[in-house]
Design a protein around this motif. Structure first.
Motif, PDB file in Angstrom:
ATOM      1  N   VAL B 143       0.884  -1.246  -0.011  1.00  0.00           N
ATOM      2  CA  VAL B 143      -0.029   0.160   0.047  1.00  0.00           C
ATOM      3  C   VAL B 143       0.843   1.219  -0.101  1.00  0.00           C
ATOM      4  O   VAL B 143       1.765   1.266   0.748  1.00  0.00           O
ATOM      5  CB  VAL B 143      -0.974   0.029   1.105  1.00  0.00           C
ATOM      6  N   GLU B 228     -15.293  -3.769  -0.888  1.00  0.00           N
ATOM      7  CA  GLU B 228     -15.258  -2.943  -2.047  1.00  0.00           C
ATOM      8  C   GLU B 228     -14.823  -1.442  -1.553  1.00  0.00           C
ATOM      9  O   GLU B 228     -14.427  -0.590  -2.231  1.00  0.00           O
ATOM     10  CB  GLU B 228     -16.560  -2.942  -2.990  1.00  0.00           C
ATOM     11  N   TYR B 231     -10.401   1.695   0.574  1.00  0.00           N
ATOM     12  CA  TYR B 231      -9.597   2.700  -0.006  1.00  0.00           C
ATOM     13  C   TYR B 231      -7.945   2.588   0.540  1.00  0.00           C
ATOM     14  O   TYR B 231      -7.327   3.110  -0.155  1.00  0.00           O
ATOM     15  CB  TYR B 231     -10.189   4.027   0.071  1.00  0.00           C
ATOM     16  N   SER B 232      -7.739   1.406   1.465  1.00  0.00           N
ATOM     17  CA  SER B 232      -6.570   1.354   1.730  1.00  0.00           C
ATOM     18  C   SER B 232      -6.033   0.110   1.000  1.00  0.00           C
ATOM     19  O   SER B 232      -4.951   0.319   0.212  1.00  0.00           O
ATOM     20  CB  SER B 232      -6.459   0.898   3.380  1.00  0.00           C
ATOM     21  N   CYS B 233      -6.695  -0.676   1.276  1.00  0.00           N
ATOM     22  CA  CYS B 233      -6.270  -2.160   0.311  1.00  0.00           C
ATOM     23  C   CYS B 233      -7.379  -2.209  -0.723  1.00  0.00           C
ATOM     24  O   CYS B 233      -8.597  -2.698  -0.305  1.00  0.00           O
ATOM     25  CB  CYS B 233      -6.055  -3.234   0.977  1.00  0.00           C
ATOM     26  N   THR B 234      -7.531  -1.662  -1.788  1.00  0.00           N
ATOM     27  CA  THR B 234      -8.621  -1.505  -2.687  1.00  0.00           C
ATOM     28  C   THR B 234      -8.755  -2.644  -3.582  1.00  0.00           C
ATOM     29  O   THR B 234      -7.962  -3.471  -3.656  1.00  0.00           O
ATOM     30  CB  THR B 234      -8.331  -0.350  -3.831  1.00  0.00           C
ATOM     31  N   ASP B 237      -6.135  -3.384  -6.052  1.00  0.00           N
ATOM     32  CA  ASP B 237      -4.935  -3.864  -5.289  1.00  0.00           C
ATOM     33  C   ASP B 237      -5.131  -5.191  -5.270  1.00  0.00           C
ATOM     34  O   ASP B 237      -3.950  -5.961  -5.411  1.00  0.00           O
ATOM     35  CB  ASP B 237      -4.625  -3.176  -3.932  1.00  0.00           C
TER      36      ASP B 237
END
Lengths: 119, 281
Positions: B143, B228, B231-234, B237
């Protein structure tokens, strides 16, 4: 877009109570337009739309009109739902003294959430 | 009046990790295949309460959740409270192996979320034959830093408040409010500098970008599930990770970074089939 904050974060409101003692001059920039938000003791006392001749502020949060609109819908889509989510996508910019923003981050999030209900 | 008492037991184990004595708190429920659950950065094992309480899972799995040192009820080792804390990949792997060894667990399943979802990749690379299967929740190879984590530990900012506010945004707006509140409360209770110290692993030391291709999912099955709204691990990603590994990814709609605690009821619907598949494999 932000005018109703004087009602939703008025003195005595639950959100204002989250930031006792906070005096903060915040600018919310929507595309080319600035909105000066005057906060006293955690309450939003005034929201004034620019342009301003000699603006003086502590913190400015800037995003495009489209991003603000997508952020302020009642149930935003992924990536549009949180101010830090916008930061992750490079869709928002923080300028000035960021201490009031970060020290009162939950308060700021709750403040914006009141617009999702009100608008 | 009948009092409902959850079937979870919590105890302390005295375990040496890299030669240092630790008093590790863990909770468990059920019997069968060991299932170790790893909590997220800056939080603790309470995140997995719903898994521990799910009779369908505990009928076949011995669910075990330990608090990492400095998290929850696992205090820092003696004399280290004031030390700067920065979690490394080696230290994290050592904690997990020490716990498995101390509990004499044979071929456990390990499920981790966020930093836990990252460390299962390290386990897959370093010790693939020790585990029956690995489950990565909100798992990605890396990240990129997207906010200044020094805000998480400053004398002029309340650490509990800012950590809670950061965690809050990572959840889906559709998740039940009570569960979101408790999830951020865990963050608000974290020790000073702990969340920031965990971020050292998540964003710097634990980067697996150049190593993921070396993992052989043929030696240990890997399952990936991602919310979903994270937004850290999308999901994107996790999708890159899944493609590189050649494994499936399940994207969970209307869920964020903490599926097991922000919306446990919905998460269990995704987890049960994964565990059933592991059991029957």
């Amino acid at each position: 877009m932000f005018q109703t904050l004087t009602h939703t974060v008025a003195p005595g409101s639950p959100v204002a109570a989250m930031a006792p003692g906070l005096d903060w001059q915040l600018v919310l920039r929507t595309g080319p337009e600035d909105h000066a938000v005057t906060i006293r003791d955690g309450a939003v006392m005034q929201v004034t739309q620019g342009p301003f001749v000699m603006p003086s502020w502590h913190t400015r949060i800037s995003a495009s009109v489209e991003e603000w609109r997508a952020f302020l819908v009642p149930v935003p889509k992924p990536g549009h739902h949180d101010i830090i989510a916008l930061l992750r996508r490079g869709a928002v910019q923080f300028d000035g003294d960021l201490h009031p923003l970060m020290a009162h981050l939950m308060y700021v999030k709750r403040m914006f959430e009141t617009l999702r209900v009100a608008e | 009046m009948t009092v409902f008492i959850e079937p979870i037991t919590g105890r302390y184990a005295h375990i040496e990790i890299d030669g240092t004595p630790h008093r590790i708190y863990w909770e468990e429920a059920g019997a069968g295949i060991p299932l170790i659950c790893l909590h997220t950065a800056g939080s603790d094992g309470r995140q997995y309460r719903a898994v521990l309480n799910d009779a369908e899972i505990t009928r076949h799995f011995r669910v075990m959740v330990f608090d990492m040192p400095r998290h929850g009820k696992s205090s820092p080792p003696a004399g280290t409270v004031d030390e700067d804390y920065a979690l490394t990949s080696d230290a994290y792997v050592a904690q997990i192996l020490a716990f498995c060894d101390a509990m004499e667990l044979a071929a456990p399943v390990v499920m981790g979320c966020s930093i836990g979802g990252r460390i299962v990749l390290h386990l897959a690379l370093r010790h693939p034959d020790r585990f029956r299967a690995l489950i990565g929740l909100q798992s990605s190879a890396r990240v990129a830093p997207y906010y200044d984590t020094s805000w998480l530990d400053r004398a002029d900012v309340h650490g509990g408040r800012i950590c809670g506010a950061i965690a809050y945004g990572l959840m889906a707006p559709q998740s039940p409010e009570a569960d979101r509140d408790e999830t951020r409360w865990h963050y608000m209770q974290g020790g000073p500098g702990v969340f920031k110290g965990d971020m050292w692993f998540y964003k710097v030391d634990g980067d697996m970008t150049d190593k993921v291709a070396q993992i052989d999912p043929g030696r240990v099955p890997i399952h990936l599930l991602t919310g979903e709204y994270d937004y850290s691990c999308t999901p994107a990603d996790s999708a890159v990770l899944a493609r590189t590994l050649g494994v499936d990814l399940t994207v969970m709609p209307e869920m964020g970074h903490f599926p097991m605690s922000e919306n446990p009821k919905m998460f269990l619907e995704y987890l049960r089939p994964v565990l059933a598949g592991i059991r029957s494999a």
